[in-house]
Design a protein around this motif. Structure first.
Motif: not given
Length: 833
Positions: A194-196, A191, A218-219, A198
């Motif tokens: 700014n995404e949720k 992701p 996350n990133k 995983r």
């Protein structure tokens, strides 16, 4: 700097390295990327890896395997006793005087006892050698994998093994974390920032254990959420199901008691492992055939996948419980990645799909994922490699409680690191004491720890003295779980507040905090971290937060009010020594074992050189016996061939008799003696092959020079620039070399093939070189260049008028030139296109 990651398994090992092209798994001397975790002892040397596994039947009692299960444990440990009962070892396992474990084998003519840490160090030494041979550089810094369920004592034991093996372990990395890192680096659909995040489930089914981890991605960041493991659920447990079945089957059909014959039992175990792998790809009946199995009897059997799953129902349900537990802890699952050598069992794959509702993915190499992840971690830690930014937040699998002496029993302990707490991480604890005291670290929940002893270690805080006013002194203790997952007391500091007398004091820091009144019976005020700001090592950067009772809170409120009125105090800090009482080898013992390992490595080297010298003699005997009967037959007299052949036969008989075990120099002398007879024959053969070529080359040079002299004699204008003296020099040299050429060629043609040559090919080539060096510079001498005659200036045929114009133009040009020389040179600007 080398960048190496090592996956040390119970049965196999893999070595990952970081190179310019990325991460790869390297091969050993047998071109196999999988190195068996076997160590075999013999009378004069050790065998490690593939060669050791090849001796697991022929040298049964002296070959160690699955010793990783014993590292850091006591002999009376229930898990150790279960290991010895369920999986019989061909070698002797005995208790040490201190209650530890000793593995015994015959080495150098005597029975030697080795600790599991020593045997593991031998395996690491082999891994280090393999990596150095592949990388062509020295290997010191590595990242080594350990099972997630390893306790503090087992991790310390692995660190000791690395030191004994000559390796500097930068980090002990959990298997699940290593797999997650490898997945995170290579996976491209993580992701965005700014995404949720995983959540990915990693199921690692190894040879002896199964580990399930939930990881949030996350990133550029992975965070371990939860880890569950079962140390007694792996591929070998499924193998044992097959072994037990065929043991009973053979007892019924063949009247054979397999368990009474350890060699037969080990052979059956190997065949059952192969049978299990075949059933993973085939659902039909698979035969099992073992020749001369026991009591000179051949045995046969068969098994299909359905029957195997029926026999393994207990293990499958055990795995179901483990997977379900992880499913309950991690609800939102994005994907499931399955790795491990035993992850190919169809029933387990189907169960993953059933419980998690996701088809298991195989993005990573099931066998090599851990080694690749360790190599990536080593690359991140290395200053010489640049890796894509990736943050790793690992967790502590078991909760840790710290206990201290005296006081009220209910207030004498605190859970400093709860389960799945971030590591590495440090916490500062505050105690009030008048004298030295002891801290005791334990696992909070012994029932979930696969070790008989929940004690981690004791730490004595020494040289604590009362404050100047006779009251309890304030002692700050820093505790930490480091990147290896090992708990320790990092430091202890006694602080003393002094009133400001206007004079400067050395080694004193200003502290505006007012010390609370402490009675001699007050036990401790424990301050934890405020999880708002932590650095990369988990160090606490913010103020401390009190976790005492209501009285402590009220007293803290009073302190806040009084602090405003308090005068400025100076704080004197004194570092206190901390004595660690942990189950780890002392430095002097590690040094002794390092020296012993060095001696064994030197013995291995000497024995290899001795065996190489012996093999060289044996190889020469077989090679020359074949040659003198074939390609060398014409180059040796018949009577000499008979003598030489007899000498070769005697040497062969000697090798298998009294020459079987001799010193290295004896073999060197024996080979030298044989070559006295064989080398002249080989030299004659070699000269016979090379000499005609050399004579041909010399003949070509002579012919070329003769053509040159013929052209000179015919006054060819191509060579009319060469002086007579040089031509005479060429004639003289040619006559000398031609005479030598014809003389030696005629003499050599008179000899037989088994006679020594009159001239060598090297002498012929030297003669050619001498001839060319004298004649070629003269022959190739270039003609001198002839300059063309200068053209006369054309007279001006035009009229006087034009002549005057030209004269005037010439004068003007001359004047301009003179002015140009008189004026200083000006700087010109240029436009660059």
């Amino acid at each position: 700097m080398s960048v190496v990651g090592v996956d040390v398994g119970s049965l196999t090992c893999f070595i990952g390295v970081a190179r310019t092209g990325g991460i790869e798994t390297i091969a050993n001397e047998y071109s196999d990327r999988c190195t068996p975790a076997y160590v075999s002892m013999s009378e004069k040397t050790r065998a490690i890896g593939v060669s050791a596994k090849n001796q697991c039947i022929t040298n049964l009692k002296n070959t160690f395997s699955c010793f990783k299960r014993f590292i850091g444990r006591q002999f009376d440990d229930p898990l150790v006793q279960k290991e010895l009962t369920d999986y019989p070892k061909p070698y002797t396992v005995a208790p040490s005087p201190s209650g530890g474990i000793l593995l015994q084998a015959r080495y150098m003519g005597e029975v030697h006892s080795f600790t599991p840490e020593q045997i593991t160090a031998m395996l690491l030494t082999k891994i280090k050698e393999t990596a150095e041979n592949n990388l062509k550089t020295k290997v010191v810094d590595v990242v080594v994998s350990v099972p997630t369920f390893f306790t503090d004592v087992e991790r310390r034991a692995m660190m000791d093994s690395c030191l004994i093996g000559g390796l500097n372990c930068l980090k002990l990395m959990n298997d699940s974390t290593a797999v997650s890192l490898a997945y995170g680096i290579y996976k491209q659909d993580l992701p965005a920032e700014n995404e949720k995040p995983r959540n990915v489930i990693f199921v690692d089914i190894g040879y002896s254990t199964t580990q399930v981890a939930a990881v949030a991605f996350n990133k550029g960041k992975l965070k371990m959420l939860a880890v569950e493991s079962d140390p007694c659920l792996g591929g070998r447990d499924f193998d044992k199901v097959l072994v037990d079945y065929f043991v009973d089957d053979f007892k019924t059909r063949y009247k054979l008691d397999v368990r009474s014959n350890l060699k037969a039992y080990m052979r059956l175990t190997q065949e059952c492992e192969k049978l299990k792998k075949l059933m993973s790809a085939n659902s039909t009946n698979i035969p099992l055939n073992i020749e001369c199995f026991m009591n000179d009897k051949d045995v046969t059997g068969k098994m299909d996948r359905a029957k195997f799953e029926e026999l393994s129902e207990g293990l499958i349900e055990k795995a179901r419980t483990l997977f379900t537990k992880m499913k309950n802890e991690c609800k939102d699952v994005y994907s499931v990645e399955i790795v491990g050598g035993s992850s190919r069992i169809p029933s387990l794959k189907n169960m993953v799909t059933e419980i998690f509702g996701k088809e298991p993915s195989t993005t990573l190499n099931a066998d090599e994922a851990v080694a690749r992840g360790c190599a990536l971690q080593c690359a991140i830690l290395s200053p010489t490699f640049r890796v894509r930014d990736f943050s790793i937040v690992d967790t502590q699998p078991y909760p840790i409680t710290l206990c201290w002496q005296g006081g009220v029993e209910n207030d004498s302990s605190l859970e400093v690191f709860p389960r799945f707490h971030q590591i590495p991480f440090s916490k500062m604890l505050t105690f009030y004491r008048k004298e030295p005291f002891q801290l005791e670290a334990r696992y909070t929940s012994p029932e979930i720890v696969p070790h008989k002893d929940s004690l981690i270690g004791c730490f004595n805080i020494q040289k604590v003295t009362p404050a100047a006013n006779g009251e309890s002194a304030k002692v700050k203790v820093k505790v930490r779980v480091n990147s290896h997952g090992i708990f320790s007391v990092m430091s202890a500091t006694q602080t003393e507040q002094l009133e400001d007398d206007g004079k400067e004091e050395e080694n004193m820091d200003v502290d505006t905090e007012k010390k609370a009144d402490a009675t001699p019976t007050a036990e401790a005020q424990v301050n934890g971290e405020t999880p708002m700001q932590t650095d990369q090592t988990g160090e606490n950067k913010t103020g401390e937060k009190s976790e005492g009772g209501e009285d402590a809170k009220k007293e803290e409120g009073k302190d806040d009010k009084d602090a405003k009125k308090a005068t400025k105090k100076k704080v004197k800090k004194t570092e206190l020594p901390v004595e660690e009482l942990v189950p780890q080898l002392p430095p002097e013992e590690i040094l002794r074992l390092v020296e012993k390992e060095g001696e064994m490595m030197m013995q291995d080297k000497l024995e290899k050189e001795r065996c190489d010298a012996k093999n060289a003699v044996e190889e020469y005997v077989y090679e020359m016996r074949d040659k003198i009967a074939n390609v060398l037959a014409q180059f040796i007299k018949e009577e000499d061939a008979e003598k030489f052949g007899s000498l070769l036969t005697q040497t062969e008989d000697w090798l298998y008799d009294e020459g079987d075990d001799q010193l290295k120099q004896v073999y060197i002398d024996k080979l030298k003696e044989l070559k006295k007879h064989g080398s002249p024959v080989e030299d004659r053969y070699r000269e016979h092959c090379e000499r005609p070529i050399a004579f041909e080359e010399l003949g070509k040079s002579i012919t070329h020079i003769r053509k040159f002299l013929d052209l000179v004699a015919n006054k060819d204008e191509k060579y009319d620039h060469i002086e007579t003296g040089d031509v005479d020099k060429v004639k003289k040299c040619l006559n000398e070399k031609s005479e030598w050429y014809e003389k030696n060629m005629n003499a050599q043609n008179q000899l037989k093939l088994f006679e020594n040559p009159t001239v060598l090919a090297s002498q012929i080539m030297s003669t050619k070189k001498s001839l060319d060096s004298v004649c070629n510079p003269i022959i190739n001498k270039p003609k001198p260049k002839v300059e063309p005659p200068k053209e006369e200036k054309k007279e001006n045929k035009e009229g006087n008028k034009d002549g005057q114009k030209d004269s005037a133009a010439g004068e003007k040009s001359a004047n301009n030139s003179a002015e140009s020389e008189a004026k200083p040179e000006s700087k010109q600007e240029m436009e660059v296109d």
